[in-house]
Scaffold this active site. Structure first.
Site, PDB file in Angstrom:
ATOM      1  N   GLY A 153       0.850  -1.191   0.000  1.00 51.53           N
ATOM      2  CA  GLY A 153       0.000   0.000   0.000  1.00 51.53           C
ATOM      3  C   GLY A 153       0.875   1.227   0.000  1.00 51.53           C
ATOM      4  CB  CYS A 203       5.337  -4.157   0.164  1.00 54.58           C
ATOM      5  SG  CYS A 203       6.112  -2.584  -0.210  1.00 54.58           S
ATOM      6  CE1 TYR A 204       1.408   1.168   5.625  1.00 50.74           C
ATOM      7  CE2 TYR A 204      -0.370  -0.426   5.387  1.00 50.74           C
ATOM      8  CZ  TYR A 204       0.165   0.701   5.997  1.00 50.74           C
ATOM      9  OH  TYR A 204      -0.558   1.341   6.967  1.00 50.74           O
ATOM     10  CG  HIS A 256       5.648  -6.005  -4.590  1.00 49.13           C
ATOM     11  ND1 HIS A 256       4.394  -5.787  -4.064  1.00 49.13           N
ATOM     12  CD2 HIS A 256       6.387  -4.912  -4.262  1.00 49.13           C
ATOM     13  CE1 HIS A 256       4.356  -4.604  -3.477  1.00 49.13           C
ATOM     14  NE2 HIS A 256       5.558  -4.060  -3.578  1.00 49.13           N
ATOM     15  CD  GLU A 267       2.578  -8.668  -5.276  1.00 51.07           C
ATOM     16  OE1 GLU A 267       3.327  -9.423  -4.616  1.00 51.07           O
ATOM     17  OE2 GLU A 267       2.377  -7.480  -4.960  1.00 51.07           O
ATOM     18  N   GLY A 292     -23.047 -10.462 -27.315  1.00 47.84           N
ATOM     19  CA  GLY A 292     -22.047 -11.041 -28.215  1.00 47.84           C
ATOM     20  C   GLY A 292     -20.673 -11.029 -27.565  1.00 47.84           C
ATOM     21  N   GLY A 293     -20.561 -10.345 -26.423  1.00 48.53           N
ATOM     22  CA  GLY A 293     -19.284 -10.307 -25.707  1.00 48.53           C
ATOM     23  C   GLY A 293     -19.063 -11.595 -24.926  1.00 48.53           C
ATOM     24  CG  ASP A 346     -17.475 -10.427 -19.498  1.00 47.14           C
ATOM     25  OD1 ASP A 346     -16.561 -11.240 -19.747  1.00 47.14           O
ATOM     26  OD2 ASP A 346     -17.268  -9.223 -19.267  1.00 47.14           O
ATOM     27  CE  LYS A 361     -13.151 -10.126 -20.897  1.00 38.77           C
ATOM     28  NZ  LYS A 361     -14.436  -9.417 -20.960  1.00 38.77           N
TER      29      LYS A 361
END
Ligand code: XMP
Length: 527
Positions: free
Chosen positions: A69, A96-97, A183, A185, A238-239, A241, A383
């Site tokens: 953070g 980190c933080y 980090h 990640e 049509g997307g 999701d 996604k």
């Protein structure tokens, strides 16, 4: 927003087994941490930093990760966590933080680092404790901090250091608490995946059994339990999701699903046909197509201001949807393709469901007054997970890997006034862009590619005649999160083919430009 059982608090949500919570202290990487944990097949959610130990118990997590953070722990207003979380016996990985906070709470001192460290650093591991098992003695890590832990009490065991950060990793001697100044990640920490895996498997005891297939099965069971014999309406665009939501519902409740596609006249070339084929032939759903092109175009006549375009499209969409939904008997539920990043960005994950959804997601979204209970079966997924789920559910790759398309459609890519002939020019040019990028094998590598019709005309020469015609801008970007993006460095030959084809095949266009702006400061869409 109404909440159906699918959006009930996490503990009731029924995603079985292990979970890890990320306490978010305002880190730009909180979502990334959650994704990396899920990459290890452990279900993970982001929660507010000030979640209490009591609330944590309800989630029954196998581990907690304190994110980084931007704050300094010695500031009065710095976000803190409930100190009781360290005494719950639940393993904590503090990054980190988060590490500075944990050390501050459990016996350490944090101060401003002699040299701020942003970027790649070289870490030496002095103690190959569980969390560093399998790592080489020295490795690169990604640092991004102004403060650091300067001293720790005997309660902590230092595990690693860099040339400027003497305590780059620590372990508490009696509590299952680990701290990392770097980090794990981000991809710039090559051994980060191993560190996270060590924490999840060896420290938290997770078995890593979370699979999207399980998610699909559990979702289907839950949808059946919630819906009973009522009818569910799902808006199709049509997307990816909305298609995945529809496919999931189709498997769960088959004939009780009705889909609505509003053709607003702002869709890509052959889009209506594509959706009809997918959802009547492939999935055999009850599909209602609302032919609303004329209505939308007449409401948009003369409008050039982008936000005004969005507002009109949002309003007319709701009116069309509502009118069609009224014809569908017994409809009680409305399914929406809300994803986890939307939930986080809206603040719903951390502030409760009443928080506002960001503007983009309100456009084309449906209001509460429609009176339906909401089903949002993808609200726990990212996604890429939605795409994988789509494949599991049998959707074709062509659909699952489609680039995102904005709710207001071609209206925000047809700069200036929206009239059908201009939309047709744009549709043709856009189809060529996508076709050529696919033919070059670059569609999956790029995040979004499309054409924009500019509100300018310019001089050209065709044969022996002077022309004064439209200009098309080609936009193609690389991005993972759509918050920042770089323009795609497409090969010149490909750009040349796109340009030649557009100018030769699309009547009324005599100039093609390639947009080489990144986001920020530009945005992906032109409006
Ligand atoms: P920008 O242009 O803000 O776009 O960089 C980021 C992503 O959002 C999409 N986008 C929209 N999506 N309604 C939507 O549903 C909108 O009004 C809208 N505007 C932008 C854009 O296509 C990109 O993927």
């Amino acid at each position: 927003m109404s909440t159906a059982a699918t959006t009930a608090p996490t503990a009731d949500r029924g995603i079985s087994g292990e979970r890890v919570l990320v306490l978010d202290f305002g880190s730009q990487y909180a979502q990334l941490i959650a994704r990396r944990v899920r990459d290890q097949n452990v279900y993970c959610e982001i929660v507010r930093h000030d979640i209490t130990a009591e609330q944590i118990k309800n989630h029954a997590p196998s581990g907690l990760i304190l994110s980084g953070g931007p704050s300094s722990v010695y500031e009065d207003w710095a976000p803190r966590c409930d100190p009781a979380i360290f005494d719950m016996g639940i393993p904590v990985l503090a990054i980190c933080y988060g590490m500075q906070l944990a050390c501050d709470a459990l016996g350490g001192e944090v101060s401003s680092a002699p040299a701020r460290e942003y970027g790649r650093a070289h870490v030496r591991i002095s103690n190959h404790d569980t969390i560093f098992e399998g790592l080489p003695p020295e490795t690169d890590v990604w640092m991004s901090h102004g403060d650091q832990v300067s001293t720790v009490s005997d309660a902590f065991l230092p595990l690693a250091q860099t040339s400027t950060c003497p305590i780059a990793a620590v372990k508490h001697r009696t509590l299952p608490v680990y701290g990392l100044q770097f980090h794990p990640e981000v991809s710039h920490t090559p051994e980060g995946g191993t560190v996270l895996k060590n924490f999840l498997v060896s420290v938290c005891g997770c078995s890593g059994k979370w699979r999207l297939g399980d998610f699909a099965r559990e979702s289907i069971d839950r949808i059946r339990a919630v819906v009973g014999d009522a009818r569910v309406i799902c808006g199709l665009s049509g997307g990816v999701d909305s298609s995945v939501v529809a496919a999931l519902l189709h498997q769960a409740i088959g004939p009780q699903l009705s889909c609505i596609l509003v053709d607003n006249g702002l869709l890509r070339k052959d889009e209506q046909q594509f959706v009809i084929e997918q959802f009547t032939e492939h999935f055999k759903t009850n599909l209602h197509v609302v032919q609303a092109e004329e209505r939308f175009l007449s409401e948009l006549a003369g409008v050039t201001e982008p936000q005004e375009k969005r507002r009109i499209i949002g309003r007319v969409f709701i009116e069309c949807f509502r009118a069609e939904a009224a014809n569908i008997e017994d409809a009680r539920f409305l399914a929406q393709g809300t994803l986890y990043p939307d939930v986080i960005e809206s603040g719903a994950a951390v502030d409760g469901p009443a928080a506002t959804i960001k503007l983009h997601h309100n456009v084309g979204g449906l209001p509460e007054e429609l009176g339906f209970d909401l089903i949002e079966p993808l609200r726990d997924l990212f996604k890429d997970e939605v795409r994988r789920l789509g494949i599991e559910l049998g959707l074709p790759e062509e659909l699952v890997w489609r680039h995102p398309f904005p709710g207001p459609g071609l209206a925000v890519r047809c700069l200036g006034e929206i009239v059908k002939p201009r939309l047709d020019v744009l549709r043709e040019a856009d189809a060529i862009v996508v076709e050529e990028i696919k033919a070059a094998g670059l569609y999956r590598q790029t995040a979004q590619a499309f054409a924009v019709l500019l509100p300018v005309q310019s001089v050209g020469v065709m044969g022996d005649a002077r022309t004064y015609e439209d200009a098309i801008a080609v936009r193609c970007v690389d991005t993972d999160d759509f918050m920042t993006a770089d323009w795609s460095h497409l090969p010149y030959e490909l750009l040349a083919r796109i340009s030649t084809r557009i100018i030769n095949e699309v009547k009324g266009v005599n100039r093609v430009c390639y947009d080489i702006s990144s986001k920020p400061p530009a945005t992906i869409e032109w409006e």
